[in-house]
Design a protein around this motif. Structure first.
Motif, mmCIF file in Angstrom:
data_model
loop_
_atom_site.group_PDB
_atom_site.id
_atom_site.type_symbol
_atom_site.label_atom_id
_atom_site.label_comp_id
_atom_site.label_asym_id
_atom_site.label_seq_id
_atom_site.Cartn_x
_atom_site.Cartn_y
_atom_site.Cartn_z
ATOM 1 N N TRP A 58 0.827 -1.211 0.000
ATOM 2 C CA TRP A 58 0.000 0.000 0.000
ATOM 3 C C TRP A 58 0.860 1.259 0.000
ATOM 4 N N PHE A 59 2.016 1.195 0.676
ATOM 5 C CA PHE A 59 2.915 2.352 0.638
ATOM 6 C C PHE A 59 3.475 2.565 -0.764
ATOM 7 N N GLY A 60 3.750 1.466 -1.461
ATOM 8 C CA GLY A 60 4.190 1.599 -2.842
ATOM 9 C C GLY A 60 3.129 2.237 -3.721
ATOM 10 N N VAL A 61 1.873 1.835 -3.523
ATOM 11 C CA VAL A 61 0.772 2.430 -4.279
ATOM 12 C C VAL A 61 0.645 3.912 -3.970
ATOM 13 N N LEU A 62 0.759 4.269 -2.698
ATOM 14 C CA LEU A 62 0.622 5.657 -2.275
ATOM 15 C C LEU A 62 1.702 6.547 -2.882
ATOM 16 N N LEU A 63 2.931 6.041 -2.913
ATOM 17 C CA LEU A 63 4.056 6.871 -3.346
ATOM 18 C C LEU A 63 4.260 6.891 -4.859
ATOM 19 N N LEU A 64 3.858 5.829 -5.549
ATOM 20 C CA LEU A 64 4.238 5.682 -6.953
ATOM 21 C C LEU A 64 3.083 5.723 -7.939
ATOM 22 N N LEU A 65 1.852 5.750 -7.459
ATOM 23 C CA LEU A 65 0.721 5.621 -8.379
ATOM 24 C C LEU A 65 0.661 6.737 -9.407
ATOM 25 N N ASP A 66 1.036 7.966 -9.031
ATOM 26 C CA ASP A 66 0.959 9.063 -9.995
ATOM 27 C C ASP A 66 2.024 8.969 -11.080
ATOM 28 N N LEU A 67 2.982 8.018 -10.932
ATOM 29 C CA LEU A 67 3.971 7.785 -11.987
ATOM 30 C C LEU A 67 3.464 6.798 -13.031
ATOM 31 N N GLY A 68 2.331 6.165 -12.762
ATOM 32 C CA GLY A 68 1.772 5.227 -13.722
ATOM 33 C C GLY A 68 1.638 3.828 -13.149
ATOM 34 N N THR A 69 0.800 3.031 -13.806
ATOM 35 C CA THR A 69 0.547 1.666 -13.311
ATOM 36 C C THR A 69 1.773 0.778 -13.477
ATOM 37 N N ARG A 70 2.595 1.015 -14.491
ATOM 38 C CA ARG A 70 3.763 0.160 -14.701
ATOM 39 C C ARG A 70 4.742 0.273 -13.545
ATOM 40 N N VAL A 71 5.016 1.492 -13.132
ATOM 41 C CA VAL A 71 5.949 1.692 -12.020
ATOM 42 C C VAL A 71 5.371 1.099 -10.741
ATOM 43 N N VAL A 124 8.378 -10.792 -5.234
ATOM 44 C CA VAL A 124 9.517 -11.658 -5.585
ATOM 45 C C VAL A 124 10.531 -11.707 -4.452
ATOM 46 N N GLY A 125 10.825 -10.553 -3.851
ATOM 47 C CA GLY A 125 11.756 -10.530 -2.726
ATOM 48 C C GLY A 125 11.257 -11.350 -1.548
ATOM 49 N N SER A 126 9.972 -11.254 -1.269
ATOM 50 C CA SER A 126 9.401 -12.028 -0.153
ATOM 51 C C SER A 126 9.458 -13.524 -0.445
ATOM 52 N N PHE A 127 9.139 -13.912 -1.666
ATOM 53 C CA PHE A 127 9.209 -15.334 -2.032
ATOM 54 C C PHE A 127 10.649 -15.846 -1.947
ATOM 55 N N ALA A 128 11.598 -15.034 -2.427
ATOM 56 C CA ALA A 128 12.999 -15.458 -2.388
ATOM 57 C C ALA A 128 13.469 -15.663 -0.957
ATOM 58 N N TYR A 129 13.111 -14.774 -0.054
ATOM 59 C CA TYR A 129 13.528 -14.918 1.347
ATOM 60 C C TYR A 129 12.848 -16.118 1.987
ATOM 61 N N THR A 130 11.578 -16.340 1.659
ATOM 62 C CA THR A 130 10.858 -17.488 2.218
ATOM 63 C C THR A 130 11.512 -18.802 1.811
ATOM 64 N N VAL A 131 11.847 -18.923 0.546
ATOM 65 C CA VAL A 131 12.509 -20.145 0.075
ATOM 66 C C VAL A 131 13.898 -20.277 0.696
ATOM 67 N N TRP A 132 14.586 -19.146 0.831
ATOM 68 C CA TRP A 132 15.956 -19.171 1.369
ATOM 69 C C TRP A 132 15.988 -19.659 2.815
ATOM 70 N N VAL A 133 14.992 -19.317 3.605
ATOM 71 C CA VAL A 133 14.964 -19.766 5.012
ATOM 72 C C VAL A 133 14.294 -21.123 5.153
ATOM 73 N N GLY A 134 13.896 -21.754 4.037
ATOM 74 C CA GLY A 134 13.366 -23.104 4.071
ATOM 75 C C GLY A 134 11.909 -23.227 4.441
ATOM 76 N N CYS A 176 3.011 -1.295 -10.362
ATOM 77 C CA CYS A 176 2.987 -2.761 -10.435
ATOM 78 C C CYS A 176 4.398 -3.340 -10.382
ATOM 79 N N GLY A 177 5.376 -2.609 -10.914
ATOM 80 C CA GLY A 177 6.756 -3.070 -10.812
ATOM 81 C C GLY A 177 7.218 -3.131 -9.368
ATOM 82 N N PHE A 178 6.842 -2.123 -8.573
ATOM 83 C CA PHE A 178 7.196 -2.148 -7.156
ATOM 84 C C PHE A 178 6.515 -3.324 -6.449
ATOM 85 N N LEU A 179 5.230 -3.519 -6.715
ATOM 86 C CA LEU A 179 4.512 -4.631 -6.080
ATOM 87 C C LEU A 179 5.131 -5.973 -6.469
#
Length: 356
Positions: free
Chosen positions: A110-123, A133-143, A125-128
């Motif tokens: 939601w913070f990403g939406v708040l800060l970046l939405l006026d730059l466009g949906t691509r930016v 992806v970062g959360s999934f990578a950390y989850t897999v990394w910790v097993g 959605c890229g943040f989201l």
């Protein structure tokens, strides 16, 4: 009036979308994350990390609420959000990474939406996507099991992406409305310019009719005695007036000098040597005043026999047009322009002055 109402409506619509996202973000942080953080102390590897992460997000929310971040400020706030996400995620024991105690996953987006939405949906959605992806990578990394995180991701994005899509539609509607208002303003301006040009042409033709039509009638019917110097002078004066009226419509830096050059050109075509000079800076007189200034010296230029000297003298708030030539002194005239003349033998000096 309609354009102003449209602009106000669009501005209110965009402001309403922004404040809706602010409210959603604040509720997510205070209404969801804070209670979880208070009761979930045993799940955290480092409680200070969790408190620091929450404090950073709270600061970002306050700044983003008080003003609309742009430029460097926007990206500093995004960096703080990413830092807070890292602190919150790594500060949870591995077995609680995919659990309710890991409060940041559903809030950071939601913070990403708040800060970046006026730059466009691509930016946005890229943040989201980067956050997921970062959360999934950390989850897999910790097993831990990433399947549970996939379910949570669908739920979270199921709220965030529709808001992003709705905001994008609102921004598109606002852009279309702004474009329509701009085109409407351009159309109105073009119509106003066309009406003004038509009125100016009509006024010029009206001014020409009393003097030019009789001369043309005499010329076509053979009544004009072109051997008479006075008749030729009348035709020369009206020819100069015609050239000046045509020159009025030209877009030039100095309209007065430009219109004088048009009259000088008519005189030079008769074989008269004419010298035009300008001295000092002068204001640009209104059209009616320029007509009086030029008409005051047109008669002398039209009757000059061998040579003439035209001078435009500017004194800041006033302008003077003077002509010295071997021609016929002009008749007295009244108006906004002060005209004086001096005759010395065959030389005639005429001066016309206007003060702003």
């Amino acid at each position: 009036m309609g354009e102003q109402v449209r602009e106000l409506t669009v501005e209110r619509l965009l402001r309403g979308v922004r404040w809706a996202i602010v409210v959603i973000t604040a509720v997510s942080l205070v209404g969801f994350a804070l209670p979880v953080l208070v009761v979930g102390g045993g799940a955290y590897r480092s409680l200070p990390h969790q408190v620091a992460a929450f404090a950073l997000l709270a600061v970002v929310l306050v700044v983003a609420t008080s003003t609309r971040p742009t430029g460097v400020v926007r990206w500093v706030l995004v960096a703080l959000v990413v830092l807070a996400s890292g602190l919150a995620l790594t500060g949870v024991h591995d077995r609680f990474v995919v659990s309710e105690e890991e409060w940041s996953f559903g809030v950071v987006g939601w913070f990403g939406v708040l800060l970046l939405l006026d730059l466009g949906t691509r930016v946005t959605c890229g943040f989201l996507a980067a956050h997921v992806v970062g959360s999934f990578a950390y989850t897999v990394w910790v097993g831990q099991d990433a399947g549970d995180l996939a379910v949570v991701t669908v739920l979270v994005l199921g709220y965030q992406l529709p808001v992003v899509a709705a905001a994008a539609v609102v921004h598109r509607v606002a852009a279309d409305a702004a474009g329509a208002a701009r085109r409407e303003a351009e159309t109105r301006t073009a119509e106003a310019v066309a009406e003004r040009l038509h009125a100016d042409r009509k006024a010029r033709y009206t001014a020409l009719l009393p003097a030019v039509v009789p001369l043309l009638t005499d010329l076509t019917e053979g009544r004009a005695d072109l051997a008479d110097d006075r008749v030729r002078a009348r035709y020369a004066v009206e020819a100069a007036r015609l050239r000046r009226l045509f020159a009025e419509q030209d877009d030039v830096p100095d309209p007065l000098v430009h219109e004088l050059r048009a009259c000088v050109d008519v005189t030079e075509r008769r074989g008269v040597a004419v010298h035009l000079d300008t001295l000092g800076e002068h204001p640009t007189p209104p059209v009616a005043v320029r007509r009086e200034l030029v008409d005051a010296v047109t008669g002398l230029l039209a009757t000059a026999r061998t040579r003439a000297r035209v001078t435009v003298l500017g004194t800041g708030s006033a302008v003077t047009v003077s002509v010295v030539a071997d021609g016929t002194p002009p008749a007295d005239r009244e108006g906004a322009v002060a005209v004086s003349s001096v005759v010395e033998g065959e030389r005639v000096w005429v001066e016309a002055t206007w003060s702003a």
